[in-house]
Write a protein that holds these residues in place. Structure first.
Motif, PDB file in Angstrom:
ATOM      1  N   GLY A 180       1.130  -0.860   0.011  1.00  0.00           N
ATOM      2  CA  GLY A 180      -0.026   0.187   0.003  1.00  0.00           C
ATOM      3  C   GLY A 180       1.015   1.569  -0.332  1.00  0.00           C
ATOM      4  N   ASP A 181       0.104   2.200  -0.122  1.00  0.00           N
ATOM      5  CA  ASP A 181       1.340   3.414  -0.096  1.00  0.00           C
ATOM      6  C   ASP A 181       1.551   4.223   1.185  1.00  0.00           C
ATOM      7  OD1 ASP A 181      -1.291   5.060   1.056  1.00  0.00           O
ATOM      8  OD2 ASP A 181      -2.425   5.573  -1.041  1.00  0.00           O
ATOM      9  N   LEU A 182       1.849   5.525   1.635  1.00  0.00           N
ATOM     10  CA  LEU A 182       2.343   5.567   2.794  1.00  0.00           C
ATOM     11  C   LEU A 182       0.664   6.206   3.935  1.00  0.00           C
ATOM     12  CD1 LEU A 182       5.188   8.172   1.943  1.00  0.00           C
ATOM     13  CD2 LEU A 182       5.391   5.868   3.236  1.00  0.00           C
ATOM     14  N   GLU A 183      -0.435   6.404   2.766  1.00  0.00           N
ATOM     15  CA  GLU A 183      -1.122   7.092   3.748  1.00  0.00           C
ATOM     16  C   GLU A 183      -1.935   5.697   4.637  1.00  0.00           C
ATOM     17  OE1 GLU A 183      -4.495   8.668   5.399  1.00  0.00           O
ATOM     18  OE2 GLU A 183      -2.708   9.923   4.633  1.00  0.00           O
ATOM     19  N   ALA A 184      -2.113   4.833   3.528  1.00  0.00           N
ATOM     20  CA  ALA A 184      -2.679   3.605   4.088  1.00  0.00           C
ATOM     21  C   ALA A 184      -1.599   2.660   5.288  1.00  0.00           C
ATOM     22  CB  ALA A 184      -2.670   2.278   2.606  1.00  0.00           C
ATOM     23  N   ARG A 185      -0.481   2.682   4.767  1.00  0.00           N
ATOM     24  CA  ARG A 185      -0.249   2.457   6.394  1.00  0.00           C
ATOM     25  C   ARG A 185       0.131   3.097   7.584  1.00  0.00           C
ATOM     26  NH1 ARG A 185       4.970  -0.341   7.778  1.00  0.00           N
ATOM     27  NH2 ARG A 185       6.204   1.287   8.963  1.00  0.00           N
ATOM     28  N   ARG A 186       0.226   4.380   7.241  1.00  0.00           N
ATOM     29  CA  ARG A 186      -0.510   5.186   8.520  1.00  0.00           C
ATOM     30  C   ARG A 186      -1.800   5.374   9.024  1.00  0.00           C
ATOM     31  NH1 ARG A 186       2.399   9.693   5.593  1.00  0.00           N
ATOM     32  NH2 ARG A 186       0.699   9.784   4.719  1.00  0.00           N
ATOM     33  N   SER A 187      -3.195   4.855   8.400  1.00  0.00           N
ATOM     34  CA  SER A 187      -4.205   4.627   8.961  1.00  0.00           C
ATOM     35  C   SER A 187      -4.244   3.458   8.984  1.00  0.00           C
ATOM     36  CB  SER A 187      -5.364   5.215   7.305  1.00  0.00           C
ATOM     37  OG  SER A 187      -4.887   4.594   6.605  1.00  0.00           O
ATOM     38  N   ALA A 188      -3.847   2.197   8.499  1.00  0.00           N
ATOM     39  CA  ALA A 188      -3.990   1.024   8.907  1.00  0.00           C
ATOM     40  C   ALA A 188      -4.390   0.685  10.720  1.00  0.00           C
ATOM     41  CB  ALA A 188      -2.851   0.146   8.679  1.00  0.00           C
ATOM     42  N   THR A 189      -5.021  -0.950  10.138  1.00  0.00           N
ATOM     43  CA  THR A 189      -5.606  -0.711  11.912  1.00  0.00           C
ATOM     44  C   THR A 189      -5.712  -2.122  11.586  1.00  0.00           C
ATOM     45  OG1 THR A 189      -7.741  -0.320  11.768  1.00  0.00           O
ATOM     46  CG2 THR A 189      -6.134   1.543  12.483  1.00  0.00           C
ATOM     47  N   TYR A 208       3.507  -2.118   2.748  1.00  0.00           N
ATOM     48  CA  TYR A 208       4.539  -2.351   2.885  1.00  0.00           C
ATOM     49  C   TYR A 208       5.061  -1.431   1.354  1.00  0.00           C
ATOM     50  CZ  TYR A 208       8.583  -3.968   0.095  1.00  0.00           C
ATOM     51  OH  TYR A 208       9.774  -3.738  -1.312  1.00  0.00           O
ATOM     52  N   GLU A 209       6.092  -0.407   0.886  1.00  0.00           N
ATOM     53  CA  GLU A 209       5.772   0.177  -0.263  1.00  0.00           C
ATOM     54  C   GLU A 209       7.542  -0.098  -0.396  1.00  0.00           C
ATOM     55  OE1 GLU A 209       5.078   4.889  -0.349  1.00  0.00           O
ATOM     56  OE2 GLU A 209       4.177   3.510  -1.631  1.00  0.00           O
ATOM     57  N   GLU A 210       8.122   0.498  -1.117  1.00  0.00           N
ATOM     58  CA  GLU A 210       9.980  -0.522  -1.914  1.00  0.00           C
ATOM     59  C   GLU A 210      10.235   1.199  -0.891  1.00  0.00           C
ATOM     60  OE1 GLU A 210       8.518  -3.342  -4.358  1.00  0.00           O
ATOM     61  OE2 GLU A 210       6.981  -0.778  -4.090  1.00  0.00           O
ATOM     62  N   GLU A 211       9.906   2.431  -0.646  1.00  0.00           N
ATOM     63  CA  GLU A 211      10.896   3.975  -0.600  1.00  0.00           C
ATOM     64  C   GLU A 211      10.953   3.360   1.436  1.00  0.00           C
ATOM     65  OE1 GLU A 211       7.961   3.836  -2.456  1.00  0.00           O
ATOM     66  OE2 GLU A 211       9.497   4.399  -4.221  1.00  0.00           O
ATOM     67  N   ILE A 212      10.341   2.412   1.707  1.00  0.00           N
ATOM     68  CA  ILE A 212       9.993   2.236   3.745  1.00  0.00           C
ATOM     69  C   ILE A 212      10.888   0.919   4.397  1.00  0.00           C
ATOM     70  CG2 ILE A 212       8.667   4.102   3.705  1.00  0.00           C
ATOM     71  CD1 ILE A 212       6.457   1.790   4.451  1.00  0.00           C
ATOM     72  N   THR A 213      11.558   0.473   3.045  1.00  0.00           N
ATOM     73  CA  THR A 213      12.249  -0.965   3.027  1.00  0.00           C
ATOM     74  C   THR A 213      12.538  -1.030   4.681  1.00  0.00           C
ATOM     75  OG1 THR A 213      12.503  -1.372   0.638  1.00  0.00           O
ATOM     76  CG2 THR A 213      13.429  -2.773   2.427  1.00  0.00           C
ATOM     77  N   ASP A 214      13.427   0.160   5.081  1.00  0.00           N
ATOM     78  CA  ASP A 214      14.209   0.007   6.320  1.00  0.00           C
ATOM     79  C   ASP A 214      13.338   0.117   7.238  1.00  0.00           C
ATOM     80  OD1 ASP A 214      17.000   0.269   5.254  1.00  0.00           O
ATOM     81  OD2 ASP A 214      16.727   2.171   5.445  1.00  0.00           O
TER      82      ASP A 214
END
Length: 355
Positions: free
Chosen positions: A15-24, A49-55
């Protein structure tokens, strides 16, 4: 790996960063799995997950006992190469990963149709691993054996899957063929066989291959999706599909071109008991032996898609495997989340027993 007494599981999807921030645990399509894990006292957390935030994702995964992965091999131009590297690293450092990328590479590719063609689910299946081999062998096979289905090794959603049938005779590649892509909304094309084969050369990049199977005449009877929790059936889905079937003429009924809903059934559904017996007692153990996969390495959830083959002389159904899905199996039958949670609990209990 998590060090607390409460087992911790990461459920990972793209998913994208917004999906990551809002995921529960409650606001995504896997919420039933979260609920069933919680019922067994297992803490599960969403990992988008998305590639830009692998760490960041790596840090999360190294602090759980298990990682359950739902990521397609190809999505919006992205493949799983970087994710698979990450998952291999995480698995080497302790957490159990399902499905492990090495198992996905064995089971979740079209090449498995060729490697397992001699099992009871097989057909007259061939594999082309190079452009010269493809050009040398496919035309004669098409002329001799009738309509064929070509499949690129990795993909989803019908990408790279073609029905090919002759519409004019000709020597080798000079014939004309009618081809139909399995992608939704595709229309038949009539092209020279040579031109179509040139188009398919893109699937034969290093490490790629094309699998060649006979077209199954009983395709209108639908596809049976056999859902597996490790080595046991956890449910079935039956769907009347439209991919590789002649679409309605232009201006025809649009609904006729749409696949029917996938009707979910429990593992005990009477119409599928013969298939269940074959999968659990014969075909899955045989596949495991052939591919070198032990029981603990089997994906926590996977499915095998079957078409109906020719009936036997006594009128019984036969089944032809057309795909195994391992990377991202969803939706799933109503009974599957409970089975997934139980299998996760059993696996984690075994891991903790030998710490």
């Amino acid at each position: 790996m998590a060090s607390s007494e409460t087992a911790k599981v990461a459920i990972l999807w793209r998913g994208d960063l917004e999906a990551r921030r809002s995921a529960t645990p409650a606001n995504n399509r896997f919420h039933r799995i979260f609920e069933e894990l919680a019922t067994l006292g297992i803490h599960a957390e969403p990992v988008v997950y998305e590639e830009e935030i692998t760490d960041q994702v790596r840090e999360q995964l190294l602090n759980v006992d298990a990682v359950l992965v739902w990521v397609n091999p190809v999505h919006d131009g992205n493949d799983r190469a970087r994710l698979d590297m990450l998952l291999r690293e995480v698995a080497s450092r302790g957490p159990w990963v399902s499905a492990h990328p090495d198992v996905v590479h064995k089971m979740g590719v079209k090449e498995v149709l060729f490697r397992t063609k001699d099992l009871g689910w097989g057909a007259d299946t061939h594999l082309y691993s190079s452009v010269p081999q493809f050009h040398a062998e496919f035309p004669a096979r098409l002329h001799a054996a009738g309509p064929r289905v070509l499949k690129q090794n990795r993909g989803n959603g019908g990408e790279g899957i073609w029905k090919v049938e002759l519409i004019s005779q000709g020597g080798d590649t000079s014939a004309f063929v009618r081809v139909l892509h399995a992608l939704k909304g595709s229309a038949p094309e009539e092209v020279p066989l040579s031109a179509f084969m040139t188009r398919c050369e893109a699937y034969l990049t290093p490490g790629g291959c094309i699998v060649d199977q006979p077209f199954q005449a009983r395709l209108p009877d639908g596809m049976i999706r056999c859902y597996m929790g490790k080595d046991k059936v956890v449910g079935f889905g039956h769907q009347f599909i439209k991919a590789l079937m002649q679409p309605p003429p232009e201006g025809g009924d649009h609904d006729c071109a749409q696949p029917g809903p996938r009707m979910m059934h429990s593992a005990s559904a009477e119409p599928f008991q013969a298939l269940k017996t074959k999968m659990e007692r014969e075909w899955t153990p045989q596949m495991m032996d052939l591919l070198g996969i032990d029981s603990d390495a089997l994906p926590i959830i996977w499915d095998a898609d079957f078409l109906y083959g020719p009936r036997t002389k006594s009128g019984d159904d036969t089944f032809v495997l057309c795909e195994i899905n391992v990377s991202s199996v969803f939706p799933i039958p109503d009974q599957a989340p409970e089975a997934i949670a139980r299998l996760v609990s059993e696996r984690l209990s075994g891991i903790r027993q030998y710490r």
